[in-house]
Design a protein around this motif. Sequence first.
Motif, PDB file in Angstrom:
ATOM      1  N   ASP A   1       0.648  -1.012  -0.304  1.00 33.55           N
ATOM      2  CA  ASP A   1      -0.012   0.014  -0.341  1.00 33.55           C
ATOM      3  C   ASP A   1       1.239   0.902   0.160  1.00 33.55           C
ATOM      4  OD1 ASP A   1      -1.621   2.069  -0.025  1.00 33.55           O
ATOM      5  OD2 ASP A   1      -3.328   1.311   1.233  1.00 33.55           O
ATOM      6  N   SER A   2       1.300   1.658  -1.576  1.00 33.38           N
ATOM      7  CA  SER A   2       1.752   2.771  -1.115  1.00 33.38           C
ATOM      8  C   SER A   2       1.439   3.912  -0.869  1.00 33.38           C
ATOM      9  CB  SER A   2       2.990   2.759  -2.821  1.00 33.38           C
ATOM     10  OG  SER A   2       1.830   3.297  -3.763  1.00 33.38           O
ATOM     11  N   SER A   3       0.257   3.949  -0.707  1.00 39.49           N
ATOM     12  CA  SER A   3       0.103   5.196   0.174  1.00 39.49           C
ATOM     13  C   SER A   3       0.076   5.563   1.478  1.00 39.49           C
ATOM     14  CB  SER A   3      -1.527   5.179  -1.212  1.00 39.49           C
ATOM     15  OG  SER A   3      -2.241   4.618   0.157  1.00 39.49           O
ATOM     16  N   LEU A   4       0.015   4.334   1.993  1.00 38.57           N
ATOM     17  CA  LEU A   4       0.135   5.102   2.643  1.00 38.57           C
ATOM     18  C   LEU A   4       1.184   4.802   3.430  1.00 38.57           C
ATOM     19  CD1 LEU A   4      -2.024   4.610   5.737  1.00 38.57           C
ATOM     20  CD2 LEU A   4      -2.380   1.787   5.876  1.00 38.57           C
ATOM     21  N   ILE A   5       1.820   3.523   3.359  1.00 36.96           N
ATOM     22  CA  ILE A   5       3.763   3.446   4.257  1.00 36.96           C
ATOM     23  C   ILE A   5       4.334   4.193   3.782  1.00 36.96           C
ATOM     24  CG2 ILE A   5       5.133   1.428   3.890  1.00 36.96           C
ATOM     25  CD1 ILE A   5       2.858  -0.770   3.397  1.00 36.96           C
ATOM     26  N   THR A   6       5.126   4.917   4.193  1.00 39.58           N
ATOM     27  CA  THR A   6       5.976   6.154   3.997  1.00 39.58           C
ATOM     28  C   THR A   6       7.354   5.374   3.707  1.00 39.58           C
ATOM     29  OG1 THR A   6       4.817   7.459   5.816  1.00 39.58           O
ATOM     30  CG2 THR A   6       7.115   7.560   4.882  1.00 39.58           C
ATOM     31  N   ALA A   7       7.644   4.243   3.976  1.00 39.70           N
ATOM     32  CA  ALA A   7       8.929   3.422   3.336  1.00 39.70           C
ATOM     33  C   ALA A   7       9.021   2.398   4.207  1.00 39.70           C
ATOM     34  CB  ALA A   7      10.089   4.277   3.600  1.00 39.70           C
ATOM     35  N   LYS A   8      10.033   1.201   3.464  1.00 39.03           N
ATOM     36  CA  LYS A   8      10.475  -0.103   4.399  1.00 39.03           C
ATOM     37  C   LYS A   8      11.135   0.562   5.201  1.00 39.03           C
ATOM     38  CE  LYS A   8      12.132  -4.714   3.224  1.00 39.03           C
ATOM     39  NZ  LYS A   8      12.611  -5.192   2.026  1.00 39.03           N
ATOM     40  N   SER A   9      10.529  -0.846   6.836  1.00 38.43           N
ATOM     41  CA  SER A   9      10.662  -1.119   7.733  1.00 38.43           C
ATOM     42  C   SER A   9      12.367  -1.086   8.334  1.00 38.43           C
ATOM     43  CB  SER A   9      10.313  -1.360   8.710  1.00 38.43           C
ATOM     44  OG  SER A   9       9.812  -2.294   8.155  1.00 38.43           O
ATOM     45  N   THR A  10      13.634  -0.814   7.862  1.00 32.71           N
ATOM     46  CA  THR A  10      14.576  -1.119   7.402  1.00 32.71           C
ATOM     47  C   THR A  10      15.515  -0.507   9.138  1.00 32.71           C
ATOM     48  OG1 THR A  10      15.414   0.121   5.725  1.00 32.71           O
ATOM     49  CG2 THR A  10      14.852  -1.400   5.452  1.00 32.71           C
ATOM     50  N   LYS A  11      16.226  -0.623   9.320  1.00 35.38           N
ATOM     51  CA  LYS A  11      17.286   0.277  10.156  1.00 35.38           C
ATOM     52  C   LYS A  11      17.731   1.709   9.887  1.00 35.38           C
ATOM     53  CE  LYS A  11      21.167   0.061  13.031  1.00 35.38           C
ATOM     54  NZ  LYS A  11      22.379  -1.220  13.131  1.00 35.38           N
ATOM     55  N   ALA A  12      18.329   1.624   7.765  1.00 37.45           N
ATOM     56  CA  ALA A  12      18.229   3.149   7.675  1.00 37.45           C
ATOM     57  C   ALA A  12      16.886   3.954   7.630  1.00 37.45           C
ATOM     58  CB  ALA A  12      18.648   2.771   6.432  1.00 37.45           C
ATOM     59  N   GLU A  13      16.194   3.312   7.367  1.00 35.26           N
ATOM     60  CA  GLU A  13      14.695   4.488   7.052  1.00 35.26           C
ATOM     61  C   GLU A  13      14.347   4.345   8.177  1.00 35.26           C
ATOM     62  OE1 GLU A  13      13.545   6.070   4.124  1.00 35.26           O
ATOM     63  OE2 GLU A  13      14.316   4.667   2.957  1.00 35.26           O
ATOM     64  N   LEU A  14      14.318   3.915   9.478  1.00 35.65           N
ATOM     65  CA  LEU A  14      13.695   3.819  11.052  1.00 35.65           C
ATOM     66  C   LEU A  14      14.721   5.162  11.320  1.00 35.65           C
ATOM     67  CD1 LEU A  14      11.969   3.444  13.394  1.00 35.65           C
ATOM     68  CD2 LEU A  14      13.451   1.622  14.141  1.00 35.65           C
ATOM     69  N   THR A  15      16.106   5.209  11.142  1.00 33.83           N
ATOM     70  CA  THR A  15      16.623   6.118  11.350  1.00 33.83           C
ATOM     71  C   THR A  15      16.806   7.398  11.243  1.00 33.83           C
ATOM     72  OG1 THR A  15      18.400   4.484  11.539  1.00 33.83           O
ATOM     73  CG2 THR A  15      18.939   7.039  11.601  1.00 33.83           C
ATOM     74  N   ARG A  16      16.154   7.935   9.480  1.00 30.50           N
ATOM     75  CA  ARG A  16      15.915   8.486   8.976  1.00 30.50           C
ATOM     76  C   ARG A  16      14.103   9.700   9.476  1.00 30.50           C
ATOM     77  NH1 ARG A  16      18.831   6.802   4.756  1.00 30.50           N
ATOM     78  NH2 ARG A  16      17.170   5.601   3.939  1.00 30.50           N
ATOM     79  N   ALA A  17      13.442   8.155   9.735  1.00 33.11           N
ATOM     80  CA  ALA A  17      11.962   8.606   9.996  1.00 33.11           C
ATOM     81  C   ALA A  17      12.567   9.429  12.291  1.00 33.11           C
ATOM     82  CB  ALA A  17      11.378   7.563  10.667  1.00 33.11           C
ATOM     83  N   PHE A  18      12.911   8.864  12.512  1.00 33.42           N
ATOM     84  CA  PHE A  18      13.654   9.967  13.521  1.00 33.42           C
ATOM     85  C   PHE A  18      14.742  11.026  13.348  1.00 33.42           C
ATOM     86  CE2 PHE A  18      12.818   5.932  15.671  1.00 33.42           C
ATOM     87  CZ  PHE A  18      12.702   6.170  17.269  1.00 33.42           C
ATOM     88  N   GLN A  19      15.460  11.248  12.465  1.00 33.72           N
ATOM     89  CA  GLN A  19      15.664  12.505  12.103  1.00 33.72           C
ATOM     90  C   GLN A  19      14.433  13.196  11.696  1.00 33.72           C
ATOM     91  OE1 GLN A  19      18.187  11.478   8.624  1.00 33.72           O
ATOM     92  NE2 GLN A  19      20.178  10.560  10.541  1.00 33.72           N
ATOM     93  N   LYS A  20      13.483  12.958  11.033  1.00 35.78           N
ATOM     94  CA  LYS A  20      12.566  13.716  10.089  1.00 35.78           C
ATOM     95  C   LYS A  20      12.392  13.896  11.647  1.00 35.78           C
ATOM     96  CE  LYS A  20       8.218  13.324   8.165  1.00 35.78           C
ATOM     97  NZ  LYS A  20       7.007  12.472   7.598  1.00 35.78           N
ATOM     98  N   LEU A  21      11.626  13.665  12.744  1.00 37.07           N
ATOM     99  CA  LEU A  21      11.131  13.823  13.923  1.00 37.07           C
ATOM    100  C   LEU A  21      12.368  15.475  14.544  1.00 37.07           C
ATOM    101  CD1 LEU A  21       9.588  10.721  15.994  1.00 37.07           C
ATOM    102  CD2 LEU A  21       8.415  12.391  14.629  1.00 37.07           C
ATOM    103  N   LYS A  22      13.328  14.249  14.750  1.00 36.49           N
ATOM    104  CA  LYS A  22      13.604  15.664  15.086  1.00 36.49           C
ATOM    105  C   LYS A  22      14.177  17.633  14.473  1.00 36.49           C
ATOM    106  CE  LYS A  22      18.708  16.507  16.079  1.00 36.49           C
ATOM    107  NZ  LYS A  22      20.166  16.353  15.954  1.00 36.49           N
ATOM    108  N   SER A  23      13.540  17.677  13.368  1.00 33.49           N
ATOM    109  CA  SER A  23      13.647  18.630  12.001  1.00 33.49           C
ATOM    110  C   SER A  23      12.461  19.044  12.351  1.00 33.49           C
ATOM    111  CB  SER A  23      13.994  18.245  10.564  1.00 33.49           C
ATOM    112  OG  SER A  23      13.059  17.277  10.375  1.00 33.49           O
ATOM    113  N   ARG A  24      11.313  18.020  12.736  1.00 40.01           N
ATOM    114  CA  ARG A  24       9.411  18.593  12.559  1.00 40.01           C
ATOM    115  C   ARG A  24       9.495  18.939  13.836  1.00 40.01           C
ATOM    116  NH1 ARG A  24       7.020  18.666   8.132  1.00 40.01           N
ATOM    117  NH2 ARG A  24       4.966  18.889   8.699  1.00 40.01           N
TER     118      ARG A  24
END
Length: 375
Positions: free
Chosen positions: A115-138
């Motif tokens: 479901d590409s309309s719902l899922i932001t990215a694959k739940s890899t360690k790298a993408e999880l780290t990027r998601a935290f970086q997004k939280l930090k910036s926003r």
Amino acid sequence: MREPRSSGKGLCPRPDHAADFTLPFGRRTQLGHWSHRFIFLMGLLCLDLALPEAGAGKLLAQSSRHALIVTGVAGEAEFKEKFWTWSTQMMQILGEQMNVAPENVSFLAGDPASDSSLITAKSTKAELTRAFQKLKSRAREGDLVFILMIGHGTYDGVHYKFNLPGPDITGSELKSLLDDLSAQDVVLVCATSSSGILARQLSQKRRVIIAATKNEFENNDTIFAQFFVEAFKDLNADTDKNSRVSFLEAYLYAAQKVDNWYKDQKRLATEHPVLEDNGDGVPVSLPSPANKEGLYAGTLSLAPEGSLAALPAGQLADQPELWALVEQKQKIEAAIQKLKYQKTTLEEGRYQQDMESLLIQLAQTNKKIREMGKR
């Protein structure tokens, strides 16, 4: 929108049952010598909790709430289906019920193509780290950050690991990512096996850690996520009847449901949820004033500010004095929660006097909100 509630359905004290109260987890208690005055005040409060008509307008969607939903490796098809159901239900709640801004929500899953309309990215360690970086910036100082981890967890004798496609992420690495969010109110719910160690390892002030297991040695699959998500859809989870489910209420609801599930299945419980929110690194199964756990979690909610009044966004925007009343209501409720945790340190008379004063203030504020909402 929730329907208005009357005091005749057991949600508020009734005169003929004035001294009998049901507490979380089904415990009952008897009120002391000031029960009649307390019952009167609670009755007044419940009358004023009737919600004004909201029409078809939506509540004001604020940018002060952020969410990250992560589902790890599922393995068997049975778990893949469960993880997908729980995580997508949480996503629906965030968007449709809590009105969290879409740009403030990230959803990582094992198969983004599903479901590409719902899922932001694959739940890899790298993408999880990027998601935290997004939280930090926003996320700004004082914003709420909610993180829900669903899947399998393991403990190798040294590290907790959240199982992801590719390299797993350890508890120590999660701590490093969370430490970048020290200026925010953070709620992390780890609904995996062996997650109890995180409630000790990730403990910090202004941080709520909820784990599906009491320690790292409870390593069977868990069902806690199912009931934690359900809490935000079940009116029974809102035990204080303020039209907002706090994280403490969601935890207590889910923990009780987990306990009931194992009993109904006639199975030995292999998961015992815990919560830690005062920074002492000592999680408990039943937060209370006695153990000083649960106060912080009780003040935090996914619900948008202003949802207490159940008013359209336009009405709140056009009436700043109404918005001020809603904020005042939330402050009074937080003061009531805090006072409950101070009871053991106060003289009985002082506690009763302060509680009475706060309940009166809350009832009066509710009345003003209701009257103004009808204009």
